[in-house]
Design a protein around this motif. Structure first.
Motif, PDB file in Angstrom:
ATOM      1  N   PRO A 155      36.866 -16.025  33.131  1.00 15.31           N
ATOM      2  CA  PRO A 155      35.478 -15.843  33.971  1.00 15.31           C
ATOM      3  C   PRO A 155      35.694 -16.096  35.493  1.00 15.31           C
ATOM      4  O   PRO A 155      36.538 -16.938  35.935  1.00 15.31           O
ATOM      5  N   LYS A 156      34.895 -15.302  36.246  1.00 13.90           N
ATOM      6  CA  LYS A 156      35.006 -15.625  37.623  1.00 13.90           C
ATOM      7  C   LYS A 156      33.514 -15.663  38.281  1.00 13.90           C
ATOM      8  O   LYS A 156      32.517 -15.302  37.335  1.00 13.90           O
ATOM      9  N   ALA A 157      33.535 -16.192  39.388  1.00 12.85           N
ATOM     10  CA  ALA A 157      32.153 -16.321  40.115  1.00 12.85           C
ATOM     11  C   ALA A 157      31.351 -15.140  40.453  1.00 12.85           C
ATOM     12  O   ALA A 157      32.188 -14.252  41.036  1.00 12.85           O
ATOM     13  N   GLY A 158      30.288 -14.771  40.014  1.00  8.25           N
ATOM     14  CA  GLY A 158      29.384 -13.575  40.391  1.00  8.25           C
ATOM     15  C   GLY A 158      28.196 -13.900  41.101  1.00  8.25           C
ATOM     16  O   GLY A 158      27.888 -15.179  41.573  1.00  8.25           O
ATOM     17  N   ALA A 159      27.212 -12.909  41.005  1.00 11.61           N
ATOM     18  CA  ALA A 159      25.996 -13.140  41.870  1.00 11.61           C
ATOM     19  C   ALA A 159      25.298 -14.073  41.170  1.00 11.61           C
ATOM     20  O   ALA A 159      25.465 -14.504  40.078  1.00 11.61           O
ATOM     21  N   HIS A 160      24.272 -14.916  41.740  1.00 15.22           N
ATOM     22  CA  HIS A 160      23.403 -15.945  41.310  1.00 15.22           C
ATOM     23  C   HIS A 160      24.047 -17.288  40.497  1.00 15.22           C
ATOM     24  O   HIS A 160      23.714 -17.533  39.392  1.00 15.22           O
TER      25      HIS A 160
END
Ligand code: ZN
Length: 141
Positions: free
Chosen positions: A107-112
């Protein structure tokens, strides 16, 4: 594997959020929740609420953005479908073990502040799916 909770959002690639917005806000009457820049993807996003799901407009911030490449190749239109799930990491592991092609194996960082990962479109007949886990659903936060 349990089913995803819902469609988190449908991502739509546009050249300009400013140009695209009036259709959604004025003609469909949707509420704009906000805009955000996701530097990791070189993309600006605008979220509009529709029932328990959202429409996500995606505008490239630079030519290095995957959205810029998409627009060049396929033009404006539906880019991806995001599925709301409780455990992105576990699902990715299952999918990987099942031989499903992935763009992101972790997983990677997305919006919100969501944890996100994209499956490869060849996993689903050309449809790009995103797995999306929101922080309030995380068991380790
Ligand atoms: Zn998305």
């Amino acid at each position: 594997m349990t089913a995803p909770n819902k469609i988190a959002h449908i991502g739509i690639a546009v050249k300009s959020i400013e140009d695209a917005l009036p259709f959604y806000t004025e003609h469909l009457g949707l509420a704009l929740l906000g805009t955000e820049e996701v530097q990791s993807e070189q993309v600006k996003v605008a979220f509009l609420q529709i029932g328990e799901s959202r429409i996500e407009l995606l505008e490239p911030l630079s030519s290095a953005s995957p959205i810029a490449a998409f627009l060049e190749k396929r033009g404006e239109g539906i880019h991806h479908i995001a599925l709301d799930v409780d455990d992105v990491r576990e699902r990715l592991q299952h999918l990987k073990e099942a031989g499903v092609p992935l763009i992101h194996e972790t997983p990677k960082a997305g919006a919100h502040n969501a944890q996100i990962a994209f499956l490869h479109p060849k996993a689903a007949k050309g449809v790009l799916y995103e797995l999306c886990q929101y922080p309030d659903q995380s068991h380790d936060e």
